[in-house]
Design a protein around this motif. Structure first.
Motif, mmCIF file in Angstrom:
data_model
loop_
_atom_site.group_PDB
_atom_site.id
_atom_site.type_symbol
_atom_site.label_atom_id
_atom_site.label_comp_id
_atom_site.label_asym_id
_atom_site.label_seq_id
_atom_site.Cartn_x
_atom_site.Cartn_y
_atom_site.Cartn_z
ATOM 1 N N LEU A 336 0.826 -1.207 0.000
ATOM 2 C CA LEU A 336 0.000 0.000 0.000
ATOM 3 C C LEU A 336 0.861 1.259 0.000
ATOM 4 N N GLY A 337 2.002 1.200 0.672
ATOM 5 C CA GLY A 337 2.902 2.345 0.663
ATOM 6 C C GLY A 337 3.427 2.640 -0.732
ATOM 7 N N ILE A 338 3.811 1.611 -1.476
ATOM 8 C CA ILE A 338 4.279 1.814 -2.854
ATOM 9 C C ILE A 338 3.170 2.406 -3.713
ATOM 10 N N ALA A 339 1.974 1.871 -3.585
ATOM 11 C CA ALA A 339 0.849 2.359 -4.391
ATOM 12 C C ALA A 339 0.569 3.832 -4.102
ATOM 13 N N ASN A 340 0.581 4.222 -2.849
ATOM 14 C CA ASN A 340 0.296 5.614 -2.497
ATOM 15 C C ASN A 340 1.350 6.570 -3.045
ATOM 16 N N SER A 425 1.354 -2.980 -7.044
ATOM 17 C CA SER A 425 1.071 -1.660 -6.480
ATOM 18 C C SER A 425 1.093 -0.570 -7.543
ATOM 19 N N GLY A 426 1.886 -0.762 -8.591
ATOM 20 C CA GLY A 426 1.978 0.268 -9.625
ATOM 21 C C GLY A 426 0.983 0.125 -10.750
ATOM 22 N N TRP A 427 0.158 -0.924 -10.715
ATOM 23 C CA TRP A 427 -0.771 -1.137 -11.837
ATOM 24 C C TRP A 427 -1.778 -0.001 -11.950
ATOM 25 N N TYR A 428 -2.428 0.346 -10.872
ATOM 26 C CA TYR A 428 -3.446 1.391 -10.942
ATOM 27 C C TYR A 428 -2.845 2.768 -11.237
#
Length: 445
Positions: A336-340, A425-428
């Motif tokens: 979640l940290g990477i995605a944010n 995490s980087g897909w979205y």
């Protein structure tokens, strides 16, 4: 970005040459306007990696904060799995150290005429310890029998039963032979254990387990304290602890078998416990029943140690499940940290994205750039996290005096898992970046 500008310049130069040179005749108007681009001038995978990694190093503080989440997640996962394997190995080794050096011989059981009842079909001789000590691999042996008291009979430290006193559970009463401490790894806290002379004479002496002695308020034997078993006075000559192989003795009272036969009508011992050398279990189990009952060895049953590998696998599997769940939870937090952070990076770089789109970058190239950036961040975090996780296992094991146990494949899998978490995490954020229109992006700059 410089790569895209160079590509457009090469296209213009090629178009000019094709118009001025009659030898270069276009086959169609479309070919004249958009001639084929040379392979060297195309946006290759190397260009994609270079563009994706260029922004990573430009913001070192953000890179550290982004990688920190993945590092903590992977490190916790690798460390917890390593702790699980190390703890399972220690637990299994302790169990193996007890089980692998013990053989128990009991009378065989058979169903009686009554439902759900069994009766013994054999009997252990009273001199069983002396017989099995002659076998190779036997260190010591002791007969054990649990003595059943009649209803209303108790074991107490006072001779008078006080009706107003609260009712407490009476400790169990065991009758054994003199070699019990060596056989079950017991340690005397104070006093001594009874010997063969006490047994032969039927002396009324007793040895208390440590917890039983605490409950009775007895902590020393130099004053010759006594306990009363069914109203019969027994002198306490020792207090024993340890008993790694038979923990029930710590809460019990132990008397010689000679006294149990004389005072409580003990007719036969219930089991023979044998302390053996490591690896001698199957041999001793086969020979013990023959030495005890040569005419009818089937009337006795000998339980040899279980395979250590089975015990280790069972313990490790149970412990791994708990630690694996904890590691997955920590890893989700890192993802979640990477995605944010990646999504925040997309929002901050909308102008750059719009400019790249205006210069000819496709949606796929924009999405791939942010996707590769997230994968690289996750991969770096996986490497650092795996290293820290293994280091944590080694340090904790060294402090505790254990042997660190960790599978090298777990560290490799942790690194790959970091890249996988970065991809997920980087897909979205990558999809959102690819959908930004050039005009809208440049208008908002």
């Amino acid at each position: 970005m410089m790569r895209v500008l160079r590509r457009r310049k090469n296209i213009e130069d090629t178009s000019a040459e094709s118009v001025g040179d009659p030898a270069v005749a276009p086959t169609s108007s479309a070919a004249a306007l958009l001639p084929a681009v040379k392979h060297a001038d195309r946006f290759t995978f190397q260009d994609l990696v270079a563009e994706a990694t260029a922004d990573i190093g430009s913001r070192p503080a953000r890179l550290v904060m982004t990688i920190l989440g993945t590092v903590l997640g992977i490190a916790s996962l690798v460390a917890t799995l390593g702790f699980a394997q190390t703890a399972a190995a220690q637990i299994a080794s302790q169990f193996d150290g007890v089980a692998a050096t013990q053989v128990v011989v009991t009378p065989a059981k058979a169903q009686s005429g009554k439902a759900n009842t069994t009766v013994a079909t054999g009997r252990l001789p009273w001199d069983s310890p002396e017989r099995v000590k002659l076998l190779a691999g036997v260190d010591s042996a002791a007969l054990i029998a649990e003595v059943e008291l009649a209803d209303g009979e108790t074991i107490t430290a006072v001779p008078v039963n006080d009706p107003s006193a609260p009712i407490t559970a009476s400790p169990k009463l065991f009758a054994t032979t003199q070699d019990l401490p060596e056989t079950v790894d017991g340690d005397l806290v104070t006093g001594r254990f009874f010997d063969d002379g006490h047994d032969a004479r039927g002396d009324r002496v007793a040895v208390l387990g440590q917890r039983a002695a605490e409950r009775m308020g007895i902590n020393r034997v130099d004053s010759q304290p006594s306990i009363f078993i069914a109203g019969v006075s027994y002198s306490v000559i020792g207090i024993i602890e340890g008993m790694d192989r038979r923990s029930e003795f710590v809460d019990g009272v132990i008397i010689p078998q000679g006294a149990a036969r004389a005072d409580f009508g003990l007719t036969a011992p219930s089991e023979l416990t044998i302390h053996i050398a490591l690896g001698a279990g199957p041999q001793v189990a086969d020979q013990a029943v023959i030495a005890l009952q040569p005419d009818d060895p089937e009337s006795l049953e000998a339980r040899s140690p279980a395979a250590s590998s089975d015990l280790s696998q069972n313990v490790q599997a149970d412990v791994n499940v708990v630690f694996l769940i904890l590691g997955i939870i920590a890893l989700l937090a890192g993802g979640l940290g990477i995605a944010n952070v990646t999504l925040l990076s997309v929002m901050e770089r909308i102008g750059e994205i719009g400019l790249r789109r205006a210069l000819g970058a496709t949606r796929r190239q924009i999405g791939a750039q942010f996707m590769v950036e997230s994968i690289v961040i996750g991969f770096i975090g996986g490497i650092i996290g795996s290293a820290l996780g293994v280091l944590a296992v080694i340090i904790v094991a060294a402090v505790q005096g254990w042997s660190p146990v960790t599978d090298p494949l777990i560290a490799v899998a942790g690194t790959l898992l970091g890249a996988l978490v970065g991809w997920a995490s980087g897909w979205y954020p990558a999809r959102r970046a690819a959908r930004i229109e050039p005009v809208a992006a440049l208008r908002g700059v």
